[in-house]
Design an enzyme around this catalytic site. Structure first.
Site, PDB file in Angstrom:
ATOM      1  N   GLU A 127       7.740  -0.626  13.261  1.00  0.00           N
ATOM      2  CA  GLU A 127       8.869   0.164  12.740  1.00  0.00           C
ATOM      3  C   GLU A 127       9.968  -0.734  12.210  1.00  0.00           C
ATOM      4  O   GLU A 127      10.587  -0.448  11.181  1.00  0.00           O
ATOM      5  CB  GLU A 127       9.412   1.077  13.843  1.00  0.00           C
ATOM      6  CG  GLU A 127      10.479   2.072  13.382  1.00  0.00           C
ATOM      7  CD  GLU A 127      11.902   1.554  13.454  1.00  0.00           C
ATOM      8  OE1 GLU A 127      12.817   2.295  13.073  1.00  0.00           O
ATOM      9  OE2 GLU A 127      12.111   0.394  13.893  1.00  0.00           O
ATOM     10  N   THR A 177       0.839  -1.213   0.000  1.00  0.00           N
ATOM     11  CA  THR A 177       0.000   0.000   0.000  1.00  0.00           C
ATOM     12  C   THR A 177       0.868   1.255   0.000  1.00  0.00           C
ATOM     13  O   THR A 177       0.621   2.190   0.770  1.00  0.00           O
ATOM     14  CB  THR A 177      -0.951   0.030   1.223  1.00  0.00           C
ATOM     15  OG1 THR A 177      -0.166   0.068   2.428  1.00  0.00           O
ATOM     16  CG2 THR A 177      -1.873  -1.172   1.250  1.00  0.00           C
ATOM     17  N   HIS A 202       9.035   3.984  18.529  1.00  0.00           N
ATOM     18  CA  HIS A 202       8.396   2.702  18.217  1.00  0.00           C
ATOM     19  C   HIS A 202       8.579   1.731  19.371  1.00  0.00           C
ATOM     20  O   HIS A 202       9.520   1.810  20.151  1.00  0.00           O
ATOM     21  CB  HIS A 202       8.917   2.134  16.897  1.00  0.00           C
ATOM     22  CG  HIS A 202      10.275   1.508  16.930  1.00  0.00           C
ATOM     23  ND1 HIS A 202      10.479   0.176  17.147  1.00  0.00           N
ATOM     24  CD2 HIS A 202      11.516   2.043  16.724  1.00  0.00           C
ATOM     25  CE1 HIS A 202      11.771  -0.112  17.077  1.00  0.00           C
ATOM     26  NE2 HIS A 202      12.421   1.006  16.833  1.00  0.00           N
ATOM     27  N   GLU A 222       2.049   4.400   7.822  1.00  0.00           N
ATOM     28  CA  GLU A 222       0.613   4.258   7.542  1.00  0.00           C
ATOM     29  C   GLU A 222      -0.183   5.381   8.202  1.00  0.00           C
ATOM     30  O   GLU A 222      -1.143   5.901   7.632  1.00  0.00           O
ATOM     31  CB  GLU A 222       0.106   2.885   8.020  1.00  0.00           C
ATOM     32  CG  GLU A 222       0.847   1.693   7.433  1.00  0.00           C
ATOM     33  CD  GLU A 222       0.970   1.751   5.924  1.00  0.00           C
ATOM     34  OE1 GLU A 222      -0.040   2.019   5.250  1.00  0.00           O
ATOM     35  OE2 GLU A 222       2.094   1.539   5.414  1.00  0.00           O
ATOM     36  N   GLY A 256      26.923   5.710  21.633  1.00  0.00           N
ATOM     37  CA  GLY A 256      28.287   5.452  22.058  1.00  0.00           C
ATOM     38  C   GLY A 256      29.270   5.848  20.996  1.00  0.00           C
ATOM     39  O   GLY A 256      28.895   6.260  19.902  1.00  0.00           O
ATOM     40  N   HIS A 260      19.887  -5.626  17.611  1.00  0.00           N
ATOM     41  CA  HIS A 260      18.885  -6.578  17.123  1.00  0.00           C
ATOM     42  C   HIS A 260      19.206  -8.013  17.525  1.00  0.00           C
ATOM     43  O   HIS A 260      18.796  -8.963  16.844  1.00  0.00           O
ATOM     44  CB  HIS A 260      18.728  -6.482  15.611  1.00  0.00           C
ATOM     45  CG  HIS A 260      18.046  -5.228  15.158  1.00  0.00           C
ATOM     46  ND1 HIS A 260      17.810  -4.955  13.828  1.00  0.00           N
ATOM     47  CD2 HIS A 260      17.533  -4.168  15.838  1.00  0.00           C
ATOM     48  CE1 HIS A 260      17.197  -3.782  13.720  1.00  0.00           C
ATOM     49  NE2 HIS A 260      17.024  -3.291  14.937  1.00  0.00           N
ATOM     50  N   SER A 291      29.246  26.126 -13.155  1.00  0.00           N
ATOM     51  CA  SER A 291      28.459  27.274 -12.674  1.00  0.00           C
ATOM     52  C   SER A 291      27.217  27.483 -13.528  1.00  0.00           C
ATOM     53  O   SER A 291      26.153  27.844 -13.017  1.00  0.00           O
ATOM     54  CB  SER A 291      29.318  28.536 -12.666  1.00  0.00           C
ATOM     55  OG  SER A 291      30.382  28.420 -11.743  1.00  0.00           O
ATOM     56  N   HIS A 347      10.544  14.951  -0.981  1.00  0.00           N
ATOM     57  CA  HIS A 347      11.376  16.094  -0.586  1.00  0.00           C
ATOM     58  C   HIS A 347      12.549  16.245  -1.540  1.00  0.00           C
ATOM     59  O   HIS A 347      13.260  15.276  -1.812  1.00  0.00           O
ATOM     60  CB  HIS A 347      11.876  15.889   0.842  1.00  0.00           C
ATOM     61  CG  HIS A 347      12.144  17.148   1.601  1.00  0.00           C
ATOM     62  ND1 HIS A 347      13.173  17.998   1.279  1.00  0.00           N
ATOM     63  CD2 HIS A 347      11.520  17.694   2.672  1.00  0.00           C
ATOM     64  CE1 HIS A 347      13.176  19.018   2.137  1.00  0.00           C
ATOM     65  NE2 HIS A 347      12.175  18.858   2.991  1.00  0.00           N
TER      66      HIS A 347
END
Length: 813
Positions: free
Chosen positions: A473, A317, A425, A482, A576, A596, A676, A753
């Site tokens: 997340e 989606t 999250h 979403e 750190g 993780h 330039s 952006h």
């Protein structure tokens, strides 16, 4: 999923000498005997103060007097919108003072309420069991209930998303028909770390990895970056039909798999090399966790392999929210079609050793190659392995459409269409997640509890504050993406800023990535918050911080706000030193962060990450004060000139890239002139933008002085000043939105952006003017030299138009 921002030029205060955790508490400083400089010193001081303050007060009084007279064109009004026709309206009767609580009193509450003890309590709760995306509704409801207890109206919002869960896996080294080594794909259960032995602990796997059973020769490919694979191609190493064996690091893991797939490879194995752990390694004599601070050899990094830099969120989606019954898109080009697995360095050793002496050495392919397993008899040969020596990679995944749950809290403000959002999250790949993300979760709870104290004293914010505990997340910023896609019309109208905290605390170093509009605000806040490090009494976070602010990339929940909705965003954390070598104030070495892994646990945090939980408390104070600054101060605490400075710096980087493009086709003497010419539209637009930005900030400062002089005025006169404040605030609020380009970037249209996006082949690190850079760096793959040059000019024009639009937007006030 914590961002890993590429180092960018520092944005901040330059200091000739800066205190650090190693600075002695007391220093002997020789001084001369004090002597009288002037006679009548007290009188001179009073005169000096008068000379400074009188002009300032005079300007404010003149402004107010002009308002009293009802005739002013100081802000470029036409007669129909002059002060005389101002609407008699204020956000609340006491404006610009606080509503129910003075701003100073609010800040005192936000600095005194967050507690390390409470943060530790919240951390224990969040890390006690598995909370994988789509499987943590009890935590979503618990979070909602705590926020409600603290006086913040909260609810749980669900989305139906397409994600995978692991079923079974295998990773074996085969020598002909024999199994030379069979990986367990398990992390060691540690007696000193209770959550590592939970019966329902989550297996090692990759989010959005493809189901597959492949057997093939394999090649060592360093970090698996675009450049790493290209070096193998240039060296004549055959990759088609083979399995890539790569290290974690450098870029987002999904892009390692994507590039391997693009080059015809059929599988990827990714391991964590201790060579990336700085000095804190077993080779250097440090014992592995839990006996010491070095990486546990069995640690495995899980994570998503969605193509995050192509488009985050639910891959079925893209561009709209995953609500029940919505059309579902194909996942082609968004997630891998070849299988992948993560593995520990302990179980990577047999695969790496089997390549010893086969093919070129890694240093002959990548001159700066380094690895930490040489002492374990690994030569880092590239291979490929002989035809009889193969890897069997089996990855079985169940793909489902399932609910996930965001918890959303709201404190309604007096100004309905100005909103500050704060998010973290909640989901993790493991039972723990004490650093990622639940150091942020625990700290966010302390932020909300602190605002709850203010609410109990009758406070109401000037601007609405929204709090979010995102789900999903880790798979690809799903919960936040979403939500943004669902509420994009409201966010476009009302959002002032988004504050993100992911990994809140794993070390003593304050780290920031932000849109330039927020640079000044975070610098001001950092100087107000005491540091846990008090080697010099009175040290603040800001006084110890080097002032570096990274550009916005991806890898955390700010992405949809910044890159899709055009909401200026900021990510804050205590991290750190690179590689996990975390020097503490007393000289002890803190532990390597097990990202993780099952060892990102409460036990690890309590022993190595933030044992006293003081940095949890401190990041909560930073976030709370920043939220208060953005929600309470009458004029939004943005600085447009900082944006202009950033644009000029990004243009300088772009100039180098354009020169490199032209270098093969233009004579050296003409290089600068031609460069330039190509960049002229953007150069001109940025120059104009800087002039308008400087004018806006100057006007804002003048208006701020006028606001400060309004306390004794009638509500009508204050409403007339407020009408001007609204116009200035609207200019700041919509400024970031003017950098959006509706069609999006050519190869990834979700990203709107024109100034910021994650690098297309880095994922985490930010790229500036990404449309131009992608034409420069990767255009030769699909275009002729002439067409590539044309596309560079096209994107220069698109960026120039956006910058010019932003300049006109702030000039119009």
């Amino acid at each position: 999923m914590a961002r890993s921002a590429q180092q960018q030029p520092s944005v901040g205060r330059e200091k000739a000498e800066m205190s650090s955790e190693h600075t002695p508490l007391l220093q002997h400083v020789p001084v001369d005997e004090q002597r009288e400089r002037y006679s009548n010193a007290r009188l001179r001081r009073m005169c000096t103060i008068g000379l400074i303050t009188v002009p300032f007060l005079t300007l404010a009084i003149v402004f107010v007097c002009v308002l009293l007279a009802g005739e002013s064109d100081l802000f470029g009004d036409d007669p129909e919108s002059s002060i005389a026709s101002a609407i008699d309206y204020l956000p609340h009767p006491a404006w610009p003072a606080g509503n129910g609580l003075d701003y100073a009193d609010l800040k005192d509450i936000l600095l005194s309420t967050p507690s390390a003890v409470k943060a530790r309590e919240w951390s224990q709760y969040y890390t006690a069991g598995p909370h994988l995306a789509g499987k943590n509704i009890s935590q979503a409801k618990w979070t909602r209930d705590r926020w409600e207890e603290w006086g913040v109206k909260s609810h749980v919002v669900d989305y139906e998303v397409y994600i995978n869960y692991p079923v079974s896996h295998r990773l074996a080294l085969l020598d002909g028909e024999e199994v030379a080594f069979e990986a367990t794909l398990e992390e060691d259960v540690l007696e000193d770390d209770p959550t590592t032995g939970l019966e329902d602990r989550i297996p090692v796997f990759h989010g959005y990895s493809a189901t597959g059973n492949v057997t093939a020769q394999y090649v060592y490919a360093n970090y698996g970056t675009y450049a790493d694979f290209q070096a193998l191609v240039d060296a004549g190493i055959e990759l088609t039909g083979k399995i890539a064996f790569v290290k974690y690091g450098g870029i987002f893991r999904g892009l390692k798999v994507k590039r391997a797939e693009d080059l015809g490879m059929i599988g990827v194995v990714i391991y964590s090399d201790p060579g990336d752990d700085g000095d804190v390694t077993a080779e250097n004599g440090f014992k592995p966790y839990p006996a010491g601070p070095a990486r546990n050899p069995s640690a495995v990094q899980r994570g998503s392999v969605e193509y995050l830099s192509i488009g985050p969120g639910d891959p079925t989606t893209i561009g709209y929210p995953s609500k029940p019954g919505v059309p579902r898109q194909t996942t082609e080009g968004k997630i891998p079609v070849i299988p992948s697995l993560p593995v520990s360095y302990a179980e990577a050793l047999p695969f790496l050793r089997a390549l010893n002496g086969l093919g070129p050495n890694a240093t002959s392919i990548w001159s700066r190659h380094s690895g930490g397993l040489g002492y374990k008899n690994v030569t880092y040969s590239v291979g490929p392995s002989p035809p009889a020596v193969t890897i069997n990679l089996v990855n079985n995944q169940e793909y489902v459409t399932t609910p996930l749950w965001n918890t959303i809290g709201i404190i309604n403000g007096s100004i309905a269409n100005e909103v500050v959002i704060i998010g973290n999250h909640r989901d993790a790949w493991i039972a723990g997640g004490a650093a990622d993300p639940n150091s942020g979760s625990a700290s966010l709870n302390e932020v909300i509890r602190s605002f709850g104290v203010a609410l109990s004293k009758g406070w109401k914010p000037q601007r609405t504050i929204v709090f979010a505990s995102w789900d999903g997340e880790e798979y690809g910023l799903i919960g936040s993406t979403e939500w943004v896609e669902e509420y994009i019309p409201w966010l476009t109208d009302a959002a002032v800023a988004y504050i993100n905290v992911d990994v809140g605390a794993i070390g003593p170093d304050f780290a920031v990535a932000a849109a330039p509009l927020l640079n000044k605000a975070i610098m001001d806040v950092a100087l107000q918050v005491p540091s846990p490090n008090q080697t010099i009494a009175g040290q603040t976070v800001g006084s110890l911080w080097n002032g570096h602010i990274s550009t916005m990339g991806s890898g955390s929940d700010f992405t949809a706000f910044q890159d899709f909705a055009g909401v200026p965003s900021i990510n804050v954390e205590f991290s750190g030193s690179p590689g996990g070598n975390l020097p503490g104030g007393s000289g002890e070495v803190k532990g390597v962060y097990h990202y993780h892994s099952n060892y990102d646990s409460f036990a690890w945090m309590d022993k190595y990450g933030d044992p006293a939980f003081l940095y949890h408390e401190t990041i909560a104070k930073i976030i709370a004060l920043l939220a208060a600054k953005l929600s309470e101060e009458p004029i939004i605490s943005f600085n447009a000139t900082e944006y202009a400075v950033g644009l000029e710096r990004y243009l300088g980087h772009l100039r180098d890239g354009v020169k490199e493009l032209l270098d093969t086709t233009i004579a050296p003497a003409e290089l600068s002139t031609e460069c330039s010419k190509i960049l002229a539209p953007l150069t001109s637009a940025i120059a104009d933008f800087r002039a308008h930005a400087t004018a806006l900030d100057s006007q804002s400062a003048f208006l701020e002085s006028a606001v400060a002089a309004t306390s004794s005025l009638s509500s009508r006169l204050r409403s007339q000043i407020y009408s001007k404040v609204k116009v200035t605030n609207a200019a700041y609020k919509y400024l970031e939105r003017d950098f959006l380009y509706a069609p999006g970037l050519d190869s990834r249209t979700w990203f709107k952006h024109v100034v910021f996006a994650p690098g297309i082949w880095t994922g985490y690190a930010g790229a500036t003017f990404p449309g131009v850079w992608e034409a420069l760096e990767y255009g030769d793959e699909k275009w002729s030299a002439e067409e590539r040059n044309k596309q560079v000019r096209r994107w220069v024009g698109i960026c120039a138009d956006a910058v010019a639009k932003a300049g006109r937007g702030i000039k119009a006030i």
